[in-house]
Design a protein around this motif. Structure first.
Motif, short mmCIF file in Angstrom:
data_model
loop_
_atom_site.label_atom_id
_atom_site.label_comp_id
_atom_site.label_asym_id
_atom_site.label_seq_id
_atom_site.Cartn_x
_atom_site.Cartn_y
_atom_site.Cartn_z
N ARG A 48 43.85 16.79 69.28
CA ARG A 48 45.31 16.73 69.26
C ARG A 48 45.82 15.29 69.23
O ARG A 48 46.77 14.98 68.50
N ASP A 49 45.20 14.40 70.01
CA ASP A 49 45.79 13.08 70.24
C ASP A 49 45.33 11.99 69.27
O ASP A 49 46.16 11.20 68.80
N TRP A 52 46.83 11.99 65.70
CA TRP A 52 48.28 11.79 65.80
C TRP A 52 48.60 10.33 66.09
O TRP A 52 49.49 9.74 65.46
N GLU A 53 47.89 9.73 67.03
CA GLU A 53 48.17 8.34 67.39
C GLU A 53 47.92 7.41 66.21
O GLU A 53 48.66 6.44 66.00
N THR A 55 48.23 8.26 63.06
CA THR A 55 49.31 8.50 62.09
C THR A 55 50.60 7.82 62.52
O THR A 55 51.29 7.20 61.71
N VAL A 56 50.92 7.91 63.82
CA VAL A 56 52.13 7.26 64.33
C VAL A 56 52.04 5.75 64.12
O VAL A 56 53.03 5.10 63.74
N ALA A 69 52.69 15.61 59.42
CA ALA A 69 53.05 14.77 60.55
C ALA A 69 54.22 13.84 60.20
O ALA A 69 55.17 13.70 60.99
N GLU A 88 58.50 14.68 69.81
CA GLU A 88 57.21 14.16 69.37
C GLU A 88 56.05 14.98 69.95
O GLU A 88 55.07 15.25 69.27
N LYS A 92 53.36 16.86 67.68
CA LYS A 92 51.93 16.62 67.86
C LYS A 92 51.17 17.94 67.98
O LYS A 92 50.12 18.13 67.37
N LYS A 93 51.71 18.86 68.75
CA LYS A 93 51.03 20.15 68.94
C LYS A 93 51.06 20.99 67.67
O LYS A 93 50.09 21.68 67.36
N THR A 95 51.10 19.89 64.50
CA THR A 95 50.14 19.37 63.52
C THR A 95 48.70 19.66 63.95
O THR A 95 47.86 19.98 63.11
N ALA A 96 48.42 19.56 65.24
CA ALA A 96 47.07 19.85 65.72
C ALA A 96 46.72 21.32 65.50
O ALA A 96 45.61 21.66 65.09
#
Length: 316
Positions: A48-49, A52-53, A55-56, A69, A88, A92-93, A95-96
């Motif tokens: 999950r994290d 995402w991190e 991509t951000v 995302a 956010e 995040k959830k 997209t995961a």
């Protein structure tokens, strides 16, 4: 995804049948699932994290390519402030979940596709001939070509049927007492659909073990009298796969592009004959072809140029 495949296998743990076991301390005999879950949670949180991190960070640096995302983050306030907002967290959830639900299932079908092509060169040649006639060698296939590629579409349907991703589907629970063909099904009963059996139903699929895209065609067009595997491989009812349309579109673009640019064949033995691939599948909620070898080659310099050009277009 390995955690998901193991943890959700029906009947794997007694706690499924006796929920009160969840209160046992992790050191207690029979509570192995609680000890494993500590490791599992960490793996799931990384899924999950971490992406995402990254991509951000790309969004803030102005280097992110379009994705689910980036689309969701457009509506998230204070993207560059460094604050984590409720929007956010939800993005995040989402997209995961989309990745977890679609990545390995699509991967499984694509692995089956490579297995099928390495084992069935005639089917591959027919699909490539159709692509050459419709698309030509000056560009890659697009969604606009789909209706003009009935054999390619039939080949995808056969991949879904020949090696279904979730051979036992996903468990459902009956919400009311029911009776089906003389069998009484009490409310609350867990039911499991045998997707593998559906895919082998000889009423619709004669010689079901054979890989034959032609079974879905009649006079060169889609045959409406043959059961579409999409009617059962994506589930059904209120729990039907919400990403089935995305998966369908992804499979078309992947298979059409691979067929257009690559040739897949079985490796040769010491005598120069193609090796017969066993095509065994793994056990689990999601089933995959067991590892196999295949020779994958470009169809020509024109194909290499098209692939490189497409990669350059998205800066990867």
């Amino acid at each position: 995804m390995a955690v998901f495949n193991h943890a959700l296998f029906p009947g794997e743990y007694l706690a499924e049948k006796f929920p009160s076991l969840r209160f046992l301390p992790s050191w207690f005999p029979g509570a192995k699932f609680k000890r494993k879950s500590k490791v599992w949670v960490s793996a799931v949180h990384r899924l999950r994290d971490v992406p995402w991190e990254r991509t951000v960070a790309k969004i803030r640096g102005g280097t992110a390519i379009p994705s689910i995302a980036t689309s969701l983050m457009k509506d998230v306030p204070d993207v560059k402030s460094g604050e984590v907002t409720e929007e956010e967290v939800a993005a995040k959830k989402v997209t995961a979940t989309a990745y977890a639900a679609g990545a390995d299932t699509t991967l499984s079908t694509m692995q089956s596709f490579f297995l099928a092509m390495a084992s069935n060169p005639d089917a591959q040649r027919k699909a490539q001939a159709e692509l050459d006639a419709v698309v030509g060698r000056q560009r890659l296939p697009t969604f606009a070509d789909r209706e003009s590629l009935p054999y390619v579409c039939a080949l995808i349907s056969e991949c879904l049927r020949w090696r279904p991703v979730a051979p036992l589907g996903f468990p459902h629970r009956s919400t009311e007492d029911d009776c089906f063909r003389g069998y009484f099904i009490p409310k609350g009963t867990v039911t499991i659909a045998n997707v593998w059996a559906y895919s082998r139903d000889t009423r619709y699929y004669p010689d079901p073990e054979a890989f034959s895209p032609e079974r879905f065609l009649k006079d060169g067009k889609p045959n409406p009298d043959v059961l579409d595997p999409a009617a059962f491989v994506f589930g059904y009812g209120r729990r039907i796969c919400p990403g089935r349309h995305f998966a369908d579109a992804s499979l078309f673009m992947l298979t059409a592009t691979v067929l257009h640019t690559l040739t897949i064949s079985a490796p040769l033995d010491a005598h120069g004959h193609p090796v017969k691939l066993e095509g065994k599948m793994t056990a689990g909620v999601i089933s995959y072809p067991e590892p196999f070898e295949a020779d994958i080659k470009s169809r020509g310099s024109w194909a290499e140029a098209l692939v490189r050009e497409s990669c350059s277009a998205v800066n990867v």
